[in-house]
Design an enzyme around this catalytic site. Structure first.
Site, mmCIF file in Angstrom:
data_model
loop_
_atom_site.group_PDB
_atom_site.id
_atom_site.type_symbol
_atom_site.label_atom_id
_atom_site.label_comp_id
_atom_site.label_asym_id
_atom_site.label_seq_id
_atom_site.Cartn_x
_atom_site.Cartn_y
_atom_site.Cartn_z
ATOM 1 N N THR A 112 43.862 1.855 99.860
ATOM 2 C CA THR A 112 44.717 2.841 99.466
ATOM 3 C C THR A 112 44.442 3.041 97.914
ATOM 4 O OG1 THR A 112 46.368 1.264 99.445
ATOM 5 C CG2 THR A 112 46.384 2.903 101.047
ATOM 6 N N HIS A 148 43.990 -6.383 94.977
ATOM 7 C CA HIS A 148 44.484 -7.390 94.061
ATOM 8 C C HIS A 148 44.707 -8.710 94.514
ATOM 9 C CE1 HIS A 148 48.406 -7.028 95.808
ATOM 10 N NE2 HIS A 148 48.517 -5.754 95.674
ATOM 11 N N HIS A 169 46.324 -9.421 97.849
ATOM 12 C CA HIS A 169 45.822 -9.038 99.049
ATOM 13 C C HIS A 169 45.050 -10.137 99.544
ATOM 14 C CE1 HIS A 169 45.715 -4.694 97.502
ATOM 15 N NE2 HIS A 169 46.829 -4.687 98.499
ATOM 16 N N LYS A 173 57.456 -1.304 101.528
ATOM 17 C CA LYS A 173 57.460 -0.197 100.559
ATOM 18 C C LYS A 173 58.735 0.387 100.562
ATOM 19 C CE LYS A 173 53.153 -0.873 99.711
ATOM 20 N NZ LYS A 173 52.703 -1.340 98.027
ATOM 21 N N ARG A 190 53.863 6.334 100.721
ATOM 22 C CA ARG A 190 52.733 6.091 99.720
ATOM 23 C C ARG A 190 52.292 7.355 99.607
ATOM 24 N NH1 ARG A 190 50.154 1.245 99.778
ATOM 25 N NH2 ARG A 190 50.791 -0.449 101.314
ATOM 26 N N GLN A 194 48.054 0.404 113.887
ATOM 27 C CA GLN A 194 47.632 -1.072 113.624
ATOM 28 C C GLN A 194 47.665 -1.614 115.040
ATOM 29 O OE1 GLN A 194 49.356 -2.761 110.353
ATOM 30 N NE2 GLN A 194 49.049 -4.785 111.401
ATOM 31 N N ASP A 205 55.307 -9.746 106.380
ATOM 32 C CA ASP A 205 56.026 -8.472 106.234
ATOM 33 C C ASP A 205 55.189 -7.743 107.520
ATOM 34 O OD1 ASP A 205 53.567 -8.349 105.154
ATOM 35 O OD2 ASP A 205 54.189 -6.838 103.659
ATOM 36 N N LYS A 212 57.093 -11.232 92.783
ATOM 37 C CA LYS A 212 55.763 -10.797 93.413
ATOM 38 C C LYS A 212 54.771 -11.653 92.952
ATOM 39 C CE LYS A 212 55.848 -7.304 96.740
ATOM 40 N NZ LYS A 212 55.180 -5.687 97.079
ATOM 41 N N LYS A 225 51.781 -10.188 90.178
ATOM 42 C CA LYS A 225 52.143 -8.870 89.254
ATOM 43 C C LYS A 225 52.541 -9.468 87.992
ATOM 44 C CE LYS A 225 52.618 -5.875 92.751
ATOM 45 N NZ LYS A 225 51.959 -4.633 92.597
ATOM 46 N N THR A 226 52.298 -8.546 87.048
ATOM 47 C CA THR A 226 52.618 -8.881 85.593
ATOM 48 C C THR A 226 53.251 -7.673 84.959
ATOM 49 O OG1 THR A 226 50.567 -8.305 84.720
ATOM 50 C CG2 THR A 226 50.561 -10.304 85.357
#
Length: 414
Positions: A41, A46, A49, A83, A87, A172, A193, A236, A239-240
């Site tokens: 996506t 990152h 993942h 989410k 998306r 899935q 999740d 998380k 993340k920054t």
């Protein structure tokens, strides 16, 4: 318990398993084929993942066969898991481009040899699928009531869940079914999740192929999830304030990637060593029992070397030493260029920090200066009206600009 599963547990890659003893027994008998998926996506993975792919490498090292499934088909819908809103839809062409980028990143990390590890793309069986046939053959195996009990759907129902997203779990599950048929895949791994989606796939295989009976034991399927990785502050992982820590160095510079790991909180160091490096547990314990800052530097170096290569890790380390220790190689620091004409005219301190992207605005720069957090070549500047001139430069005619304790950049003039 099977040694590969013991390794996953010891390193923090274990939350739930559909049948832990059954999976352990099967893995003791010989290599199993397993998969982990990701949807393209975006143009890059990152670091968040990567947890299942680190697990993939551990399982492959133990002799098992891993599939990295790129969701070129499912990305056309988007997974609602975790989410708060739907998306944003992206074009099929962009999805294909993202898929190619991500496959290249995974190949660099995993090393696809088409024997112990390879990739597949669910676009191969989803893109041209007949929807009516899918509903008759696959949709009939799912209970809406049961689907609504899964956390991913329960959370979204309060905010709104589109029908297109509601279909994601079926797709899935169908992926697992197809990989079982195509490659003999018997195990799906992923974040916690994904538990509902993974167990749906396990159930679909059993319903379609009769894996609940001893006569059809070859059609047994299993699911294993990992804890969702968070930092000690509950936020998380990866993340920054600038956003996610991407593998693509055009989105996250190697230096910033290195610094993310160098600046993790003390309680996270050992956990991240276990998850994001391949050092032995004994060596990790030894490193973490010593100086914590040295341990963080080693963590940053190891993860950067794994993702970007040893040369890039060496450069990032040299840049960090130049920024923080007055040694190393300044040229490896993030660098901003100003003109000599600007310098001759005098550069306002607030403008310098904002243009160098060490602060978001002149207002932020003002607060930084007033809080004694702004420094030029190690000299703290407390005057918000200060003008930078040639007198501030070092012997190389440059500046090392610091914002707070952790943000640095090199300023050159041409």
């Amino acid at each position: 318990m099977n040694k590969a599963l013991e390794t996953l547990k010891a390193r923090g890659f274990f939350a739930q398993c559909t049948d832990e003893q059954g999976l352990s027994d099967l893995m003791d008998k010989g290599p199993v084929t397993f998969y982990v998926g990701c949807d393209p996506t975006g143009p890059s993975l990152h670091i968040g993942h990567m947890v299942p792919f680190f697990a993939l490498r551990h399982l492959r090292e133990a002799g098992h066969r891993g599939i990295a499934l790129i969701g070129g088909g499912t990305a056309r819908i988007g997974d609602p898991s975790g989410k708060t809103e739907m998306r944003k839809m992206i074009s099929y062409e962009q999805i294909d481009e993202n898929a190619a980028n991500i496959k290249a990143q995974l190949d660099k990390f995993i090393g696809f040899d088409d024997k112990t590890a390879f990739s597949d793309n669910n676009k191969n069986w989803l893109a041209d699928m007949n929807y009516i046939d899918f509903l008759r053959d696959i949709g009939s195996c799912f209970s809406v009531n049961r689907m609504l009990t899964f956390e991913a759907y329960k959370q979204r129902l309060e905010r709104g869940l589109s029908f297109i997203e509601f279909n994601y779990q079926l797709l899935q599950a169908y992926d697992f079914y197809m990989l079982h048929q195509r490659h003999g895949c018997v195990l799906q791994i992923g974040g916690d999740d994904q538990w509902g989606n993974i167990t749906a796939g396990v159930d679909l295989i059993r319903r379609k192929l009769g894996g609940t009976t001893e006569l059809n034991a070859e059609h047994q399927a299993y699911g294993l999830t990992f804890p969702l990785i968070t930092r000690s502050d509950g936020k998380k992982m990866g993340k920054t304030e600038k956003g996610a820590i991407f593998l693509d160095k055009n989105l996250t510079s190697v230096y910033d990637f290195f610094q993310y790991w160098r600046n993790v909180a003390d309680p996270d160091v050992e956990k991240f060593f276990k998850l994001f490096t391949f050092l032995s547990l004994d060596e990790i314990s030894k490193i973490c029992s010593g100086n914590i800052n040295e341990a963080k530097e080693r963590l940053a170096y190891e993860v950067t070397a794994i993702i970007h290569g040893k040369e890039e890790a060496d450069n990032a380390l040299a840049g960090a030493k130049a920024a923080f220790g007055g040694e190393g190689d300044k040229s490896q620091m993030p660098t901003v260029e100003f003109s000599k004409a600007d310098l001759d005219a005098g550069i306002g301190l607030l403008n310098l920090f904002t243009t160098a992207k060490l602060t978001a605005s002149n207002g932020d720069a003002r607060r930084l200066v007033q809080g004694n957090g702004a420094a030029l070549n190690g000299n703290v500047i407390t005057d918000v009206k200060y003008t930078v001139t040639k007198a501030d430069l070092d012997s190389d005619g440059e500046l090392v600009v610091r914002a707070g304790k952790k943000k640095f950049c090199r300023v050159i003039f041409k």
